[in-house]
Design a protein around this motif. Structure first.
Motif, PDB file in Angstrom:
ATOM      1  N   SER A 109      12.949  -5.008  99.861  1.00  0.00           N
ATOM      2  CA  SER A 109      13.476  -6.314  99.501  1.00  0.00           C
ATOM      3  C   SER A 109      12.326  -7.298  99.367  1.00  0.00           C
ATOM      4  O   SER A 109      11.317  -7.184 100.069  1.00  0.00           O
ATOM      5  N   THR A 110      12.466  -8.263  98.486  1.00  0.00           N
ATOM      6  CA  THR A 110      11.453  -9.319  98.366  1.00  0.00           C
ATOM      7  C   THR A 110      11.879 -10.600  99.073  1.00  0.00           C
ATOM      8  O   THR A 110      11.110 -11.554  99.133  1.00  0.00           O
ATOM      9  N   ASP A 111      13.108 -10.619  99.598  1.00  0.00           N
ATOM     10  CA  ASP A 111      13.572 -11.810 100.315  1.00  0.00           C
ATOM     11  C   ASP A 111      14.214 -11.493 101.665  1.00  0.00           C
ATOM     12  O   ASP A 111      14.665 -12.398 102.367  1.00  0.00           O
ATOM     13  N   GLY A 112      14.267 -10.220 102.045  1.00  0.00           N
ATOM     14  CA  GLY A 112      14.886  -9.826 103.299  1.00  0.00           C
ATOM     15  C   GLY A 112      16.399  -9.866 103.269  1.00  0.00           C
ATOM     16  O   GLY A 112      17.050  -9.686 104.306  1.00  0.00           O
ATOM     17  N   LYS A 113      16.993 -10.073 102.080  1.00  0.00           N
ATOM     18  CA  LYS A 113      18.452 -10.175 101.966  1.00  0.00           C
ATOM     19  C   LYS A 113      19.024  -9.172 100.970  1.00  0.00           C
ATOM     20  O   LYS A 113      20.004  -8.491 101.261  1.00  0.00           O
ATOM     21  N   ILE A 114      18.443  -9.116  99.785  1.00  0.00           N
ATOM     22  CA  ILE A 114      18.917  -8.205  98.746  1.00  0.00           C
ATOM     23  C   ILE A 114      18.039  -6.962  98.773  1.00  0.00           C
ATOM     24  O   ILE A 114      16.816  -7.043  98.613  1.00  0.00           O
ATOM     25  N   TRP A 115      18.684  -5.803  98.973  1.00  0.00           N
ATOM     26  CA  TRP A 115      17.952  -4.557  99.178  1.00  0.00           C
ATOM     27  C   TRP A 115      18.155  -3.610  98.012  1.00  0.00           C
ATOM     28  O   TRP A 115      19.259  -3.463  97.497  1.00  0.00           O
ATOM     29  N   LYS A 116      17.074  -2.965  97.604  1.00  0.00           N
ATOM     30  CA  LYS A 116      17.097  -1.974  96.542  1.00  0.00           C
ATOM     31  C   LYS A 116      16.498  -0.670  97.045  1.00  0.00           C
ATOM     32  O   LYS A 116      15.827  -0.638  98.073  1.00  0.00           O
ATOM     33  N   HIS A 117      16.699   0.388  96.275  1.00  0.00           N
ATOM     34  CA  HIS A 117      16.071   1.667  96.569  1.00  0.00           C
ATOM     35  C   HIS A 117      14.683   1.738  95.945  1.00  0.00           C
ATOM     36  O   HIS A 117      14.481   1.300  94.805  1.00  0.00           O
ATOM     37  N   THR A 118      13.744   2.327  96.677  1.00  0.00           N
ATOM     38  CA  THR A 118      12.472   2.701  96.081  1.00  0.00           C
ATOM     39  C   THR A 118      12.690   3.929  95.194  1.00  0.00           C
ATOM     40  O   THR A 118      13.722   4.603  95.296  1.00  0.00           O
ATOM     41  N   PRO A 119      11.734   4.249  94.333  1.00  0.00           N
ATOM     42  CA  PRO A 119      11.777   5.578  93.711  1.00  0.00           C
ATOM     43  C   PRO A 119      11.724   6.653  94.798  1.00  0.00           C
ATOM     44  O   PRO A 119      11.370   6.384  95.952  1.00  0.00           O
ATOM     45  N   ALA A 120      12.086   7.862  94.440  1.00  0.00           N
ATOM     46  CA  ALA A 120      12.057   8.963  95.413  1.00  0.00           C
ATOM     47  C   ALA A 120      10.669   9.093  96.027  1.00  0.00           C
ATOM     48  O   ALA A 120       9.657   9.048  95.324  1.00  0.00           O
ATOM     49  N   GLY A 121      10.628   9.241  97.335  1.00  0.00           N
ATOM     50  CA  GLY A 121       9.353   9.435  98.013  1.00  0.00           C
ATOM     51  C   GLY A 121       8.786  10.821  97.738  1.00  0.00           C
ATOM     52  O   GLY A 121       9.499  11.740  97.315  1.00  0.00           O
TER      53      GLY A 121
END
Length: 408
Positions: A109-121
């Motif tokens: 997240s870039t704001d600590g509120k809206i969360w996204k997935h990273t690409p596969a590790g």
């Protein structure tokens, strides 16, 4: 030892004297990571979970990175702790398998509120490597999308301020002095004593953050104008506890297999955890009123489990009216989710075992003849294991409960 020290120094060294120095912090609610190294030139950070094994499986990690060059990728390398933890009800110690620490995709997240997935590790030796294109000088990265006690209180406050049929209450105060936020949903003039009661709780295991987001999705759906949601909140009383193990969530510990035992192994005559004792008191009261109807305990499963999963107790645990309702509930789940995975327990043993201390077994033995109860596990290691994906599961569970009650 000298070679290891030199390697760490080399990893810490910034090859470009003008490169920015990254700052890493975990001094916030649910933060957890021990930094092993920072390479400022490549914006690579290597960590290990910092949870105390006595406070549960040390697989959760959650950190914030500041002073990022937003035009370059950030790399996070996560090592498994390798700590010994209790291996279930037997209490035998075992090493925590790394898969529990390495989600296929981390949350950021870039704001600590809206969360996204990273690409596969990418697994490289004894660590998992995640790449993130930040687009910001600050970045939060976590095992999964966090949901803290503060988030739970704020979410419930938001709903109750907007909807008069939603009421906030405090389930209990934890052993470490934190409030356990809870929500009651009930609309219309129908008396409470004429309403069947639904009890939904999440996060008896602190790291299983998906359970909280499923509870959020259920509450949001019940607040909406979908005709099935309106009918359900006018017909029944619904209690939602989005986060049971507030202490271990707050401190960034795993919770599961915590000492002396975790919340889901605490459903005994005298529980160790105040929030479990309080839940028992509420459920007993609802049972005394003859209206304890549906109990759901929301969890996440093992890393390799990619489908919606449920634990189903044998009919020897429940009242005579409950078994056909249980089977109908399962059929409705199949209609809603398609494929589901069932773990069917055997008959109730004649001698008490640790299995009888789990929540759904206690509820079925202490509630009404028609009460049904399940442990529901939503996959955390799949592309849909996002806040939106979890919320959709909560909505689906709401529809299933509504259909069950509507057809009776």
């Amino acid at each position: 030892m000298k070679i290891v020290s030199l390697l760490i120094l080399a990893f810490l060294a910034c090859k470009n004297p003008r490169c920015q120095e990254l700052r890493v912090t975990t001094s916030f609610e649910s933060g957890s990571a021990r930094v092993l190294g920072i390479d400022n030139a490549t914006q690579t950070i290597r960590i290990i979970p910092a949870g105390d094994p006595k406070r549960g499986m040390p697989n959760w990690w959650n950190l914030r990175i500041d002073s990022i060059n937003s035009n370059k990728p950030v790399f996070l390398e996560v090592l498994s702790s390798g700590e010994l933890v209790q291996g279930g009800p037997s209490g035998n110690l075992r090493k925590l398998p790394p898969d529990w620490t390495w989600p296929d995709r981390a949350a950021y997240s870039t704001d600590g509120k809206i969360w996204k997935h990273t690409p596969a590790g990418i697994r490289e030796g004894n660590y998992m490597r995640y790449r993130i294109e930040p687009g910001s000088s600050t970045l939060w990265i976590a095992w999964g999308p966090p949901f803290t006690p503060t988030d739970a209180a704020a979410f419930i406050q938001h709903l109750t301020q907007k909807h008069p049929f939603m009421k906030a209450f405090t389930l209990a105060q934890s052993r470490e002095g934190r409030n356990v936020p809870a929500l009651k949903i009930s609309e219309g003039s129908k008396p409470d004593l004429q309403r069947p009661a639904i009890w939904v709780q999440a996060r008896q295991h602190a790291w299983e953050v998906g359970g909280s987001w499923v509870a959020v999705g259920l509450a949001e759906w019940l607040a909406g104008e979908d005709k099935e949601a309106v009918w359900l909140r006018r017909y029944a009383d619904i209690y939602i506890i989005p986060l049971m193990d507030v202490d271990h969530v707050a401190t960034g510990d795993g919770g599961k297999h915590a000492l002396p035992h975790d919340h889901n192994r605490d459903w005994a005559p005298t529980p160790h955890w105040p929030e479990v004792a309080a839940s028992q008191q509420y459920i007993r009261r609802l049972a005394e009123e003859g209206r304890m109807n549906i109990f759901l305990d929301l969890h996440n499963p093992a890393p390799g489990n990619k489908v919606q999963t449920m634990y189903v107790l044998d009919k020897t645990y429940m009242g005579k009216e409950a078994f056909p309702r249980q089977e109908r509930f399962i059929e409705l789940l199949k209609e809603e989710f398609g494929k589901i995975k069932q773990h069917r327990n055997g008959p109730k043993p004649s001698v008490a075992t640790p299995e009888e201390l789990v929540s759904e077994a206690w509820v079925l033995e202490n509630a009404n003849p028609n009460t049904i109860g399940f442990c529901i596990e939503t996959p955390w290691n799949a592309p849909k294991s996002t806040t939106a994906g979890y919320r959709a599961v909560g909505e689906s569970l709401g529809r299933v409960m509504g259909k069950l009650l509507y057809t009776l």
